[in-house]
Design an enzyme around this catalytic site. Structure first.
Site, PDB file in Angstrom:
ATOM      1  CD  GLU A 109     -56.185   3.052 -29.711  1.00  0.00           C
ATOM      2  OE1 GLU A 109     -56.319   2.938 -28.490  1.00  0.00           O
ATOM      3  OE2 GLU A 109     -55.476   2.276 -30.374  1.00  0.00           O
ATOM      4  CB  CYS A 116     -62.438  -2.229 -25.517  1.00  0.00           C
ATOM      5  SG  CYS A 116     -61.236  -1.435 -26.591  1.00  0.00           S
ATOM      6  CG  HIS A 172     -49.923  -1.967 -20.142  1.00  0.00           C
ATOM      7  ND1 HIS A 172     -51.107  -1.924 -20.831  1.00  0.00           N
ATOM      8  CD2 HIS A 172     -49.411  -3.182 -20.364  1.00  0.00           C
ATOM      9  CE1 HIS A 172     -51.283  -3.070 -21.437  1.00  0.00           C
ATOM     10  NE2 HIS A 172     -50.260  -3.852 -21.175  1.00  0.00           N
ATOM     11  NE  ARG A 224     -52.879   4.896 -21.620  1.00  0.00           N
ATOM     12  CZ  ARG A 224     -53.373   3.885 -22.328  1.00  0.00           C
ATOM     13  NH1 ARG A 224     -53.635   4.040 -23.611  1.00  0.00           N
ATOM     14  NH2 ARG A 224     -53.609   2.730 -21.771  1.00  0.00           N
ATOM     15  CG  ASN A 260     -57.806   3.254 -21.513  1.00  0.00           C
ATOM     16  OD1 ASN A 260     -58.783   3.614 -20.869  1.00  0.00           O
ATOM     17  ND2 ASN A 260     -57.421   1.997 -21.561  1.00  0.00           N
ATOM     18  CG  ASP A 261     -54.208   5.195 -26.364  1.00  0.00           C
ATOM     19  OD1 ASP A 261     -53.347   5.865 -25.765  1.00  0.00           O
ATOM     20  OD2 ASP A 261     -54.096   3.978 -26.559  1.00  0.00           O
ATOM     21  NE  ARG A 311     -54.940  -3.125 -22.970  1.00  0.00           N
ATOM     22  CZ  ARG A 311     -55.954  -2.814 -22.152  1.00  0.00           C
ATOM     23  NH1 ARG A 311     -56.468  -3.731 -21.360  1.00  0.00           N
ATOM     24  NH2 ARG A 311     -56.428  -1.577 -22.128  1.00  0.00           N
ATOM     25  NE  ARG A 324     -54.796  -3.508 -28.427  1.00  0.00           N
ATOM     26  CZ  ARG A 324     -54.782  -2.675 -27.386  1.00  0.00           C
ATOM     27  NH1 ARG A 324     -55.642  -1.666 -27.339  1.00  0.00           N
ATOM     28  NH2 ARG A 324     -53.943  -2.857 -26.408  1.00  0.00           N
TER      29      ARG A 324
HETATM   30  C1  PEP Z   1     -57.553   2.282 -25.016  1.00  0.00           C
HETATM   31  O1  PEP Z   1     -56.704   3.029 -25.487  1.00  0.00           O
HETATM   32  O2  PEP Z   1     -58.614   2.680 -24.496  1.00  0.00           O
HETATM   33  C2  PEP Z   1     -57.347   0.822 -25.029  1.00  0.00           C
HETATM   34  C3  PEP Z   1     -58.315  -0.006 -24.731  1.00  0.00           C
HETATM   35  O3  PEP Z   1     -56.127   0.351 -25.328  1.00  0.00           O
HETATM   36  P1  PEP Z   1     -54.813   0.434 -24.408  1.00  0.00           P
HETATM   37  O4  PEP Z   1     -55.237   0.864 -23.026  1.00  0.00           O
HETATM   38  O5  PEP Z   1     -54.226  -0.911 -24.443  1.00  0.00           O
HETATM   39  O6  PEP Z   1     -53.995   1.474 -25.090  1.00  0.00           O
HETATM   40 MG    MG Z   2     -55.145   2.283 -26.723  1.00  0.00          MG
END
Ligand code: PEP
Ligand code: MG
Length: 568
Positions: free
Chosen positions: A430, A501, A188, A464, A453-454, A295, A331
């Protein structure tokens, strides 16, 4: 001069003096202070008490959310210790006797601990752990606070790890760069640094032990290199780099007012990922077509009354009123994972644990308050808000969330609050179970948004945020793209909107591949829009499709690199 390397989490070049942030350093100096510094040390002590009080209050609020009410008792005990008037007077007296604030705390607490040990009373004895914990946390805050609350303008922060709130703090204080021993590319903090255009290198091993406060640093987060105590010639070279980067950025900005389309005229939509109000100026600069991901976790992390409905309403109104008539995808709280470091519930595998929709469905008050706030604002801005649900892995979760949305609409209508009747509710793509059952999830979703990302972390089974395996965390991986293609098929078969996203959307090559897979809506860190847009405006839909299909058929990362090189 010492050169170290790391991984670029947010690009840019910066030169500045080091400011060190060490979380675990509890070394207390024996130095005494001058009479003139006494008031300042008393002030710093009181500020540390107030900061710890805020932290404990936040943890207490969050502990109400979980299933461990006993943790609330522990926090209450710690708050009582923190505000013990005798203990606090003792600290002040020691400071007046020329002790530093941290040494005064150490000694005052020690007197208290010695007394309790002598009582041999079992209950008192049990409080020793809490007392030591309060003492250590207070000293830690103080040791950091000396740096923390005076993040120096123009400095480069060198830390073992940096928290999301520290990134925001650094931006507000005009810090020029971040260098961390550890950290993950899509942690994050890294996402925030990227969004706030603050150059950041992670995985620079032992950075904190190689540098002293005030040393000069030349940071090149483009090449992944950091030079400690650079020679004069290097400093000159870096100053030129900085100018060159600023020039290129300006050049790229010329694309902003061009149409959002590929070379062949195929339309695309580029949206922004936003989390903090501080990012709104970037929204105006880079002219995205809406917010593809708002977010909301920061509300819990940084606001005193985060869970308060009015406080949430204010935040959503600020975003809606600063973004023209654009569509804003909000979200629901995605707490858990790496997003709540203040929250001290320990899980063996937090990313596989109590996170996102799982928390929301367990803690209905939290969910209902957020829905109340969102639906209230939706009535004021009809057709502009979409609700996005994080960490969906079971169809039942989506069904239950939709029921909750309907329920809240009814409640609000009875209260005569106007709501957007047709508000859309979508699911984050995700988690692999969601991908392989995407057709079923589509029955209960108005749209999909792919969180790469997830999706990368769960598809490849690579944490990650783990530096040890960061080389295995590759968002442009054929397996990840196959997963995305699968979700696209399910969405397309119902003419349902699907966007991306995750951070991959801000990589021009990944963006090209997403378009090739049939995704025309990409949401990214606003400052990456010019780069992605220029790339996409230079290619045709046919090229994107061919690139995507080759990626899907690649076997190894070497194949992937070769394919990318052909289309770059
Ligand atoms: C993701 O997981 O790609 C995402 C956009 O959410 P976050 O990075 O907040 O987990
Ligand atoms: Mg995510």
């Amino acid at each position: 001069m010492l050169k170290l390397s790391g991984t670029s989490a947010a690009k840019g070049v910066a030169v500045g003096q080091a400011q060190l942030l060490c979380h675990d350093d509890l070394t207390i100096s024996e130095d005494t202070i001058e009479k003139a510094d006494v008031d300042n040390h008393i002030f710093l002590f009181e500020k540390a008490v107030s900061k710890l009080d805020d932290d404990l209050a936040l943890t207490r609020r969050l502990s109400r959310l979980d299933s461990f009410p006993e943790s609330e008792d522990i926090i209450e005990t710690q708050q009582i210790i923190l505000h013990d008037p005798e203990l606090n007077d003792q600290v002040r007296n020691l400071i007046k006797g020329h002790h530093t604030a941290e040494r005064a705390i150490w000694e005052a607490f020690q007197i208290y601990i010695d007394l309790l040990e002598q009582t041999r009373n079992e209950t008192m004895f049990q409080r020793l752990t809490d007392i030591r914990e309060v003492r250590d946390r207070l000293i830690r805050i103080l040791l950091r606070q000396n740096e923390d609350f005076q993040f120096q303008k123009g400095a480069i922060l060198v830390a073992d790890e940096i928290t999301p709130s520290e990134v925001i703090h650094a931006v507000r204080n005009k810090v020029k760069g971040l260098v961390c021993n550890t950290g993950g590319l899509t942690s994050h903090s890294a996402i925030l640094a990227h969004a706030m255009e603050l150059p950041m290198l992670i995985g620079v091993k032992k950075a904190t032990t190689q540098i002293a406060k005030g040393d000069w640093i030349a940071l090149n987060a483009d090449s992944g290199e950091v030079i400690f105590r650079p020679e004069e010639s290097v400093l000159k070279e870096y100053a030129e780099f900085e100018q060159e980067i600023a020039r290129k950025k300006e050049e790229l900005m010329s694309v902003i007012d061009e149409p959002n389309e590929l070379k062949c005229g195929h339309r695309i939509s580029l949206q922004a990922n936003i989390e903090f109000q501080e990012e709104l100026p970037g929204y105006a600069t880079y002219k995205p077509q809406g917010v593809g991901l708002l977010r909301t976790e920061s509300l819990i992390l940084s606001t005193e009354n985060a869970l308060d409905v009015d406080c949430q309403i204010d935040f959503y109104r600020t975003i809606l009123s600063s973004t023209g008539d654009d569509e804003i995808t909000i979200r629901l709280f995605d707490i858990g994972g790496d997003k709540l470091n203040a929250y001290e519930k320990k899980e063996a595998n937090p990313f596989l644990g109590w996170r996102g929709v799982r928390v929301l469905l367990d803690k209905k008050d939290l969910l209902r308050d957020q829905l109340r706030a969102l639906l209230t604002v939706s009535g004021e801005y009809p057709g502009r808000i979409r609700i996005l649900v994080p960490m969906i892995s079971w169809v039942e979760e989506m069904i239950e969330i939709r029921e909750e949305v309907e329920l809240m609409k009814q409640i609000l209508k009875k209260e005569k609050t106007v709501v957007d009747e047709y508000i859309q509710v979508g699911a984050m793509v995700e988690v692999p179970s969601m991908v392989v059952q995407a057709d079923k999830f589509a029955n209960y979703s108005d749209f999909f948004s792919v969180g790469t990302n997830d999706l990368t972390q769960y598809t490849l089974a690579v944490d990650r945020g783990n530096t040890l395996i960061s080389h295995l965390y590759q968002q442009i991986h054929p397996a990840v793209f196959r997963a995305v293609a699968y979700a696209v098929r399910a969405a397309n078969s119902r003419q349902m909107s699907i966007s991306v996203c995750g951070e991959a959307a801000s990589n021009p090559m990944a963006a090209m591949a997403f378009v090739g897979l049939g995704i025309h809506n990409l949401s990214m860190t606003p400052n990456e829009i010019p780069t992605v847009k220029s790339k996409l405006r230079s290619v045709t839909y046919q090229e994107c499709k061919s690139f995507a299909s080759q990626l899907l058929n690649a076997s190894t990362m070497n194949d992937v690199r070769e394919i990318i090189a052909r289309f770059e």
